[in-house]
Design a protein around this motif. Structure first.
Motif, PDB file in Angstrom:
ATOM      1  N   SER A 169      15.588  12.226 -75.125  1.00  0.00           N
ATOM      2  CA  SER A 169      15.759  10.774 -75.019  1.00  0.00           C
ATOM      3  C   SER A 169      17.181  10.445 -74.568  1.00  0.00           C
ATOM      4  N   GLU A 174      14.334   1.474 -70.326  1.00  0.00           N
ATOM      5  CA  GLU A 174      14.620   2.679 -71.116  1.00  0.00           C
ATOM      6  C   GLU A 174      14.531   3.934 -70.228  1.00  0.00           C
ATOM      7  N   ASN A 230      17.486   6.500 -69.662  1.00  0.00           N
ATOM      8  CA  ASN A 230      17.259   7.917 -69.964  1.00  0.00           C
ATOM      9  C   ASN A 230      17.604   8.804 -68.765  1.00  0.00           C
ATOM     10  N   VAL A 243       9.490   8.126 -76.312  1.00  0.00           N
ATOM     11  CA  VAL A 243      10.505   7.128 -76.673  1.00  0.00           C
ATOM     12  C   VAL A 243      10.498   6.009 -75.625  1.00  0.00           C
ATOM     13  N   HIS A 291      12.413  11.590 -72.259  1.00  0.00           N
ATOM     14  CA  HIS A 291      11.497  11.507 -73.409  1.00  0.00           C
ATOM     15  C   HIS A 291      10.450  10.417 -73.185  1.00  0.00           C
TER      16      HIS A 291
END
Ligand code: COA
Length: 577
Positions: free
Chosen positions: A328, A377, A381, A367, A364
């Protein structure tokens, strides 16, 4: 020989058996057994194999197939052991040695004649999936290769199993009700056995903070104590629960869902899964990066030094191990911080990895899926991952080595390729591609992969989306060394070889050459440009709603079953392949 692999999933063992058989010159096809017997019959007809091998099968092969063809089934237990939950029962029992058997398919499960088997030593701390990808996969490959050789000889007569042994060896499916942990009475060792027997799937169903969860992971804790069952600490996303005589770390949780729920749940780092339920007074208890060898606790990133301490020939080893190899944003940043620490140490060789099981499988996806804004996200990441890769690529004052104890995929492979040398444990399987997840990929792969294998091969590897064995990776130039070491011995072997490398007389010359090469490459095309170009594609993949990535990610994290053998796999072993 032309061999057809029949498997319930194109999983790590199926990929490894495929790669190992191909390495030995066999032509190999793959058909997934997904409950459609006619599709399986059709695949057998199309391939007309000399032998069928089932490396991982959760359903029965139709009788007309196994009567017409010799079908060999891999069972993760020694001869005489039977049933669908072999490893689970064994890990619960805490035995020291085990085995893998290759037997002929017959009407009754695991009751056919034995063609070959291979023993294995049980590792002290590994969970079921880790064991499966490590010692079990090693033994399975040995047994399959022996069975194939025996079959090919035309002379071998497989051994009949005795009726009395068959009856005694049967162990049923291990149900969730039997996996329950009684925190009020069970010792740390027995809790750990139960957790490991269910890790990574199906987890142990339990109650925590008023909700039902599947617990995933299980590591001992040596110092923290509390009331049995109580949540007593957190560390790097994991939670620590007290037992009657100690405590255990649990890395991930998956919320329980009533059977038949519309959307399957998926694992998350435990602290993230608990969210607001986590009481504010539970302390975060970190451990130092250089953890004393005497400690028996969990940490996912460790640093150690070997050889001539503080001297020119010292070796730094940065171990990291994340569940499922997924990294993550937070994990990438923590690893980068540790890498910066390692870089500041006076060493001449720096090793990344060097522990059993997955090296890395890239960003990830769970996540990301759980984030309020998954596209943002994903973006964070991939940047965090790229920052880490960039740090490795721009390390020019020492040699860097990626040591893969197990498999790597997508950005995880590219992370490995950022180092000067890539060492793979024999049996590691690499998947150097992103396309199955609907991604162009980043991690500077457009710089590192063609640099190692050439533009045409880089194109072929990323487009064909097929696994590559450690040995093949060396042939292609993706890796430098294949390490002959059992999963538990890998760490020592890596340290030994890294110490040798640090002592080699041409080390200084190699470092100087590497510095010059980096400067030359930078002048020809700056790293930033590779990054920008890759990220232009990735931005579209993540943010454009018409791109396939979002749906592919959702299906992946929720483990939606494939409906048919993917075309790039179904093509294997056929004339045009
Ligand atoms: N994010 C989150 N979880 C991941 C992951 C990722 N990038 N890669 C693997 N995992 C998890 C899997 O869900 C699985 O979980 P489980 O143990 O609960 O079943 C576990 O890690 C092992 O993976 P699995 O698919 O069972 O192993 P495998 O050896 O059969 O297959 C891969 C390995 C790498 C081919 C497959 O996991 C994969 O395609 N991963 C995604 C790679 C990727 O696209 N990364 C993102 C781009 S950088």
């Amino acid at each position: 020989m032309h061999i057809l692999l029949v498997a319930s999933a194109f999983n790590s063992l199926t990929q490894r058996v495929l790669a190992e058989l191909q390495d030995r010159g066999h032509t190999v096809g793959v058909e997934l057994a997904l409950g459609n017997d006619d599709a399986l019959r059709e695949a057998v007809r199309r391939h007309a194999p000399q032998l069928v091998v089932a490396p991982m099968l959760t359903t029965a092969i139709p009788e007309d197939v196994w009567t017409a063809h010799t079908c060999l089934i891999v069972h993760p237990g020694p001869p005489g052991d039977r049933g669908p939950s072999s490893l689970d029962w064994t890990l619960r029992g805490g035995v020291e040695s085990w085995g893998v058997t290759v037997l002929e398919a017959v009407a009754e499960m695991d009751a056919g004649d034995v063609w070959a088997w291979s023993p294995l030593k049980m590792p002290p701390l590994a969970g079921k999936s880790d064991l499966y990808r490590g010692e079990v996969a090693d033994a399975a490959v040995d047994a399959v290769l022996l069975a194939v050789e025996r079959f090919g000889s035309g002379k071998y007569k497989p051994k009949r199993q005795k009726a009395a042994d068959l009856a005694a060896g049967w162990r049923p499916f291990l149900k969730q009700a039997e996996r329950r942990i009684d925190w009020a009475t069970q010792s740390t060792e027995s809790v750990l056995r139960q957790l490991r027997a269910a890790d990574s799937q199906p987890g142990v169903l339990d109650e925590l903070l008023g909700a039902q969860w599947h617990l995933h992971g299980g590591h001992p804790e040596d110092e923290l104590r509390g009331a049995p069952g109580a949540l007593i600490a957190t560390r790097a996303g994991a939670i620590c629960r007290a037992t009657v005589d100690g405590a255990v770390w649990i890395a991930q949780l998956r919320p329980w869902r009533a059977p038949g729920s519309a959307l399957a749940s998926y694992k998350l780092p435990a602290v993230q899964a608990l969210g607001d339920l986590l009481p504010v007074d539970v302390p975060e208890v970190p451990v130092p990066l250089q953890l004393p060898a005497s400690r028996r606790t969990w940490s996912d990133i460790r640093y150690s030094e070997h050889g001539e301490h503080g001297g020119r020939n010292a070796v730094g080893v940065l171990n990291f191990s994340f569940p499922g190899g997924a990294m993550s944003t937070v994990q990438c940043r923590r690893l980068l911080e540790a890498y910066r620490f390692a870089q500041a140490r006076p060493t001449s060789v720096l090793v990344l990895g060097g522990v059993r099981d997955f090296f890395s499988n890239g960003i990830h996806l769970n996540v990301i899926e759980a984030a309020a804004d998954p596209a943002e996200e994903s973006w964070a990441n991939i940047h965090a991952m790229n920052d880490l890769v960039e740090a490795v690529l721009t390390t020019t004052d020492r040699l860097t080595v990626s040591a893969l104890g197990g498999n790597a995929a997508a950005g995880g492979v590219m992370l490995a390729l950022a180092a000067d040398e890539v060492w793979c444990r024999d049996g590691a399987v690499l998947n150097p591609h992103y396309t199955l997840m609907g991604l162009h990929g980043s991690e500077y792969w457009t710089y590192t992969l063609p640099r190692r294998v050439g533009a045409a091969e880089a194109q072929r590897l990323t487009q064909s989306a097929l696994p590559v064995s450690a040995r093949r990776a060396v042939e292609l130039g993706m890796a430098e060394r294949v390490l002959q070491a059992a999963p538990e011995e890998l760490g020592d072997e890596v340290t030994r070889l890294a110490t040798q490398l640090a002592a080699s007389p041409d080390l200084a010359a190699r470092i100087a050459k590497k510095q010059a090469a980096r400067a030359q490459d930078e002048a020809a095309k700056p790293l930033q440009q590779y990054r920008d170009e890759e990220l232009a594609h990735m931005r579209r993949n993540f943010f454009d709603a018409s791109e396939p990535h979002r749906a592919l990610r959702s299906a992946f994290v929720r483990k939606e079953k494939a409906l048919h053998t993917p075309p790039h796999v179904a093509r294997l072993g056929l004339a045009a392949d």
